[in-house]
Design an enzyme around this catalytic site. Structure first.
Site, PDB file in Angstrom:
ATOM      1  N   GLY A 243      68.811  54.554  15.850  1.00 37.11           N
ATOM      2  CA  GLY A 243      68.967  53.425  16.991  1.00 37.11           C
ATOM      3  C   GLY A 243      69.140  51.844  16.490  1.00 37.11           C
ATOM      4  O   GLY A 243      68.029  51.320  16.779  1.00 37.11           O
ATOM      5  N   TYR A 244      70.331  51.504  16.096  1.00 35.09           N
ATOM      6  CA  TYR A 244      70.452  50.376  15.783  1.00 35.09           C
ATOM      7  C   TYR A 244      71.514  49.784  16.748  1.00 35.09           C
ATOM      8  O   TYR A 244      71.143  48.699  17.338  1.00 35.09           O
ATOM      9  CB  TYR A 244      71.230  50.325  14.320  1.00 35.09           C
ATOM     10  N   SER A 245      72.696  50.223  17.097  1.00 35.24           N
ATOM     11  CA  SER A 245      73.627  49.637  17.860  1.00 35.24           C
ATOM     12  C   SER A 245      73.308  49.599  19.288  1.00 35.24           C
ATOM     13  O   SER A 245      72.756  50.571  19.834  1.00 35.24           O
ATOM     14  CB  SER A 245      75.060  50.243  17.960  1.00 35.24           C
TER      15      SER A 245
ATOM     16  N   SER B  56      74.464  58.565  17.109  1.00 36.28           N
ATOM     17  CA  SER B  56      74.724  59.941  16.688  1.00 36.28           C
ATOM     18  C   SER B  56      73.758  60.827  16.731  1.00 36.28           C
ATOM     19  O   SER B  56      72.373  60.655  16.398  1.00 36.28           O
ATOM     20  CB  SER B  56      75.455  59.969  15.220  1.00 36.28           C
TER      21      SER B  56
ATOM     22  N   GLU C  44      74.757  53.568   2.415  1.00 36.11           N
ATOM     23  CA  GLU C  44      75.758  54.324   3.017  1.00 36.11           C
ATOM     24  C   GLU C  44      77.356  53.538   2.480  1.00 36.11           C
ATOM     25  O   GLU C  44      78.521  54.443   2.729  1.00 36.11           O
ATOM     26  CB  GLU C  44      75.730  54.034   4.619  1.00 36.11           C
TER      27      GLU C  44
HETATM   28  C1  LIG Z   1      81.477  57.982  15.102  1.00 36.52           C
HETATM   29  C2  LIG Z   1      80.275  56.798  15.235  1.00 36.52           C
HETATM   30  C3  LIG Z   1      79.164  56.938  15.035  1.00 36.52           C
HETATM   31  C4  LIG Z   1      77.935  55.975  15.050  1.00 36.52           C
HETATM   32  N1  LIG Z   1      76.947  56.309  15.005  1.00 36.52           N
HETATM   33  C5  LIG Z   1      75.936  55.263  15.335  1.00 36.52           C
HETATM   34  C6  LIG Z   1      74.523  55.734  14.929  1.00 36.52           C
HETATM   35  O1  LIG Z   1      74.102  56.818  14.998  1.00 36.52           O
HETATM   36  N2  LIG Z   1      73.495  54.697  15.517  1.00 36.52           N
HETATM   37  C7  LIG Z   1      74.019  53.097  15.627  1.00 36.52           C
HETATM   38  O2  LIG Z   1      73.097  52.502  15.792  1.00 36.52           O
HETATM   39  N3  LIG Z   1      75.395  53.113  15.680  1.00 36.52           N
HETATM   40  C8  LIG Z   1      76.290  53.968  15.267  1.00 36.52           C
HETATM   41  N4  LIG Z   1      77.562  53.696  15.666  1.00 36.52           N
HETATM   42  C9  LIG Z   1      77.985  52.515  16.101  1.00 36.52           C
HETATM   43  C10 LIG Z   1      78.734  51.582  15.009  1.00 36.52           C
HETATM   44  O3  LIG Z   1      77.974  51.042  14.115  1.00 36.52           O
HETATM   45  C11 LIG Z   1      79.307  50.430  15.836  1.00 36.52           C
HETATM   46  O4  LIG Z   1      80.197  50.921  16.708  1.00 36.52           O
HETATM   47  C12 LIG Z   1      79.884  49.271  14.897  1.00 36.52           C
HETATM   48  O5  LIG Z   1      78.852  48.761  14.155  1.00 36.52           O
HETATM   49  C13 LIG Z   1      80.936  48.148  15.563  1.00 36.52           C
HETATM   50  O6  LIG Z   1      80.203  47.623  16.699  1.00 36.52           O
HETATM   51  P1  LIG Z   1      80.946  47.759  18.249  1.00 36.52           P
HETATM   52  O7  LIG Z   1      81.259  49.060  18.495  1.00 36.52           O
HETATM   53  O8  LIG Z   1      79.793  47.128  18.909  1.00 36.52           O
HETATM   54  O9  LIG Z   1      82.185  46.807  17.967  1.00 36.52           O
HETATM   55  P2  LIG Z   1      82.310  45.336  17.905  1.00 36.52           P
HETATM   56  O10 LIG Z   1      81.384  44.770  17.111  1.00 36.52           O
HETATM   57  O11 LIG Z   1      82.471  44.938  19.233  1.00 36.52           O
HETATM   58  O12 LIG Z   1      83.663  45.422  17.411  1.00 36.52           O
HETATM   59  C14 LIG Z   1      85.011  45.414  18.261  1.00 36.52           C
HETATM   60  C15 LIG Z   1      86.004  44.696  17.161  1.00 36.52           C
HETATM   61  O13 LIG Z   1      85.924  43.316  17.071  1.00 36.52           O
HETATM   62  C16 LIG Z   1      86.145  43.199  15.529  1.00 36.52           C
HETATM   63  N5  LIG Z   1      84.998  42.145  15.159  1.00 36.52           N
HETATM   64  C17 LIG Z   1      83.705  42.050  15.512  1.00 36.52           C
HETATM   65  N6  LIG Z   1      83.225  40.863  14.937  1.00 36.52           N
HETATM   66  C18 LIG Z   1      84.090  40.570  14.117  1.00 36.52           C
HETATM   67  C19 LIG Z   1      83.898  39.425  13.107  1.00 36.52           C
HETATM   68  N7  LIG Z   1      83.018  38.511  12.945  1.00 36.52           N
HETATM   69  N8  LIG Z   1      85.257  39.255  12.464  1.00 36.52           N
HETATM   70  C20 LIG Z   1      86.359  40.040  12.622  1.00 36.52           C
HETATM   71  N9  LIG Z   1      86.238  41.013  13.436  1.00 36.52           N
HETATM   72  C21 LIG Z   1      85.232  41.317  14.110  1.00 36.52           C
HETATM   73  C22 LIG Z   1      85.680  44.516  14.822  1.00 36.52           C
HETATM   74  O14 LIG Z   1      86.222  44.747  13.631  1.00 36.52           O
HETATM   75  C23 LIG Z   1      86.257  45.391  15.955  1.00 36.52           C
HETATM   76  O15 LIG Z   1      87.481  45.691  15.607  1.00 36.52           O
HETATM   77  C24 LIG Z   1      78.561  54.750  15.361  1.00 36.52           C
HETATM   78  C25 LIG Z   1      80.011  54.495  15.655  1.00 36.52           C
HETATM   79  C26 LIG Z   1      80.910  55.470  15.610  1.00 36.52           C
HETATM   80  C27 LIG Z   1      82.239  55.056  16.005  1.00 36.52           C
END
Ligand SMILES: Cc1cc2nc3c(=O)[nH]c(=O)nc-3n(C[C@H](O)[C@H](O)[C@H](O)COP(=O)(O)OP(=O)(O)OC[C@H]3O[C@@H](n4cnc5c(N)ncnc54)[C@H](O)[C@@H]3O)c2cc1C
Length: 385
Positions: free
Chosen positions: A122-124, A156, A240
Site C-alpha cells: 500500500g504505497y501509491s 496489486s 526491485e
Molecule cells: C500493474 C501495476 C501494478 C502496481 N502495483 C502497485 C502496488 O502493488 N502497490 C502500489 O503502491 N502501487 C502499485 N502500482 C502503482 C505504481 O507504482 C504507480 O502507478 C507509479 O508509481 C506511477 O504513478 P501514477 O500512476 O500516479 O502516475 P503519475 O505519477 O501521475 O505519472 C503520470 C505520468 O507523468 C509522468 N511523470 C510524473 N512525474 C514526472 C516527473 N517528475 N518528470 C517526468 N515525468 C513525470 C510519469 O512518467 C507518467 O508518464 C502499480 C502500477 C501498475 C501499473
C-alpha cells in the site's frame, strides 16, 4: 568485475542442476497443485526459499553470488518461483529482517517462507505515484494504536492478501515531505478496510483501490521508527529495480519471438528473413546483454559491500523499454492477424496478452520518465527537472 566462479560456487551450481534434474524432469506439469506443494516443501527443506536471509530467521544464509546462481539455474529451466509469497519474499520480508523487532521476525517471517500468507503493498495513492513522498493517507497515534484514514490505489493482489505493508503520514508538519512517513504492517481483515477491484485494459482485476476508515493498527505492527518509513521501504525499491533476475525471462521471450518470426509469413517470405525485423531482434539481443552486464556490475558492488544506488534505475529503464518493443514487434510482424485476440490468435493469444500487459513492468515500481530523471540527476549530475 570478475566473471569466474570459485570452486565452492561451481559446486553449488552443480548441486542446483542435480536438484532440477531430479525434481523437474522435462514434461512436468508445473501448474498442478500436487506438484507445487511438493516443490515448495523440497525447496524449504533445502532452505532455498529466502535463501540469502539469515539462518536465525529461517533463511538459508546463502551468499549473494550463490543466490544469483540459484535464480539463474531456476530461470533457465523455467522452474516455478522460489516460494509463493511474491511480495513477502521480494521486499516485505527483507524489510522485516532489516528493521523488524525480534517479535515481528518470529511472527511474520515463517509464514512468508512457507507461503501461508500473501502480502500486498500500500504505497501509491491517487495523488502520489511517481511522487510517492506526497502521500496523504493519515496515521494518527491513539494510545497503543495508529488510526488510519485515507486511500491507496493500484494495490496489486489486495483482494487475496492477508497482510499489507502500508505507508502513512504520521507527521503532516514535517519540514521535508519524505520525513513524517511511517511504515505499518496491517492485517487486511481489520475493520474499516474496503477493497474495491479495478479492471485493467486486458480485462484482468489484479489490482484494487483500498479505503481506510478509522482502521486501528496496533503500535507493535509499526516497522521501524515512527517517521522513518521512507528509509524502511526505499531499499526495497532499489532491489526491485536491479533487474538481474529478469534477464533469463527476457531471453526466453526473445527466443519465442524469434520462433514466431520463423513461422510467420510476411510480404511473401518468412518474417525472420526480413532485414528490418532481423535488425530489431538483434538490437533487442544487444540490449538484453547490456542488461545482464549491468546486473553483473551491480552485483560486483554488492559483493564489495557497497549499497545498491541509483544505478539500478538503468536496468529498470532497459527492461521497461524492451518489454514494450518486444510486444510491439510481436504484434506488428503478424500483420492484421496481430489484431486477433484469444485462442484463435498465434500461440493462443500469448503475444496479444503480452502486448497489453506492458504497464505491469513499465509503470509498476516507477515509470521510465522517473528512471530517466534519476539517471540524469543522480548519475549524470544534470540539473534538477
Ligand atoms: C500493474 C501495476 C501494478 C502496481 N502495483 C502497485 C502496488 O502493488 N502497490 C502500489 O503502491 N502501487 C502499485 N502500482 C502503482 C505504481 O507504482 C504507480 O502507478 C507509479 O508509481 C506511477 O504513478 P501514477 O500512476 O500516479 O502516475 P503519475 O505519477 O501521475 O505519472 C503520470 C505520468 O507523468 C509522468 N511523470 C510524473 N512525474 C514526472 C516527473 N517528475 N518528470 C517526468 N515525468 C513525470 C510519469 O512518467 C507518467 O508518464 C502499480 C502500477 C501498475 C501499473
Amino acid at each position: 568485475m570478475d566473471f569466474h566462479l570459485t570452486p565452492e560456487e561451481e559446486a553449488f551450481r552443480a548441486e542446483v542442476r542435480a536438484f532440477l534434474d531430479a525434481n523437474l524432469p522435462p514434461g512436468t506439469n508445473t501448474a498442478s497443485f500436487g506438484f507445487l506443494s511438493e516443490w515448495n516443501r523440497k525447496l524449504r527443506e533445502k532452505r532455498w526459499i529466502g535463501f540469502s536471509w539469515p539462518k536465525e530467521v529461517g533463511g538459508g544464509g546463502g551468499s549473494l553470488m550463490q543466490q544469483v546462481i540459484l535464480k539463474e539455474e531456476m530461470a533457465k529451466r523455467k522452474a516455478p518461483p522460489l516460494g509463493t509469497c511474491f511480495m513477502g519474499l521480494a521486499w516485505v520480508g527483507p524489510a522485516i529482517v532489516q528493521y523488524g523487532t525480534d517479535e515481528q521476525k518470529r511472527r511474520f517471517i515463517p509464514d512468508i517462507l512457507d507461503g501461508r500468507v500473501q502480502w500486498c503493498t500500500g504505497y501509491s495513492e491517487p495523488g502520489a505515484g511517481s511522487d510517492l513522498a506526497a502521500l496523504q493517507c493519515r496515521g494518527v497515534r491513539d494510545g497503543s494504536h495508529y488510526v488510519v484514514n485515507g486511500q491507496k490505489i493500484w494495490t496489486s493482489i489486495a483482494m487475496w492478501s492477508q497482510w499489507m505493508i502500508l505507508l502513512v503520514r504520521t507527521d503532516p508538519n514535517a519540514k521535508v515531505k519524505h520525513d513524517g512517513i511511517t511504515c505499518l504492517l496491517v492485517e487486511m481483515s481489520t475493520p474499516g478496510i474496503t477493497v474495491r477491484p479495478l479492471k485493467n485494459m486486458s480485462g484482468g482485476t489484479m489490482f484494487s483501490e483500498v479505503f481506510f476508515d478509522d482502521v486501528r493498527v496496533p503500535v507493535e505492527n509499526r516497522l521501524g521508527v515512527e517517521g522513518d518509513g521512507w528509509r524502511v521501504t526505499i531499499s526495497a525499491l532499489a532491489n526491485e529495480r536491479s533487474g538481474i533476475a529478469e534477464v533469463e525471462g527476457l531471453r526466453r521471450n526473445l527466443d519465442a519471438l524469434r520462433d514466431l518470426a520463423r513461422r510467420t509469413e510476411r510480404r511473401g517470405r518468412k518474417a525472420l528473413e526480413d532485414p528490418t525485423i532481423r535488425r530489431r531482434i538483434v538490437r533487442a539481443e544487444a540490449r538484453i546483454e547490456a542488461m545482464r552486464l549491468n546486473g553483473m556490475r551491480f552485483l560486483t558492488r554488492q559483493l564489495r559491500g557497497e549499497p545498491l544506488g541509483s544505478e539500478t534505475s538503468i536496468n529498470k529503464l532497459h527492461r521497461a523499454t524492451l518489454e514494450v518493443d518486444l510486444g510491439e514487434l510481436a504484434i506488428e510482424l503478424q500483420g492484421s492477424a496481430g489484431l486477433v485476440t484469444g485462442r484463435d490468435a498465434a500461440d493462443g493469444g500469448r503475444w496479444q496478452r503480452f502486448a497489453l500487459n506492458w504497464p505491469e513492468v513499465v509503470i509498476g515500481g516507477g515509470t521510465p520518465n522517473i528512471q530517466k530523471n534519476i539517471i540524469a540527476e543522480r548519475i549524470l549530475g544534470l540539473p534538477h527537472d
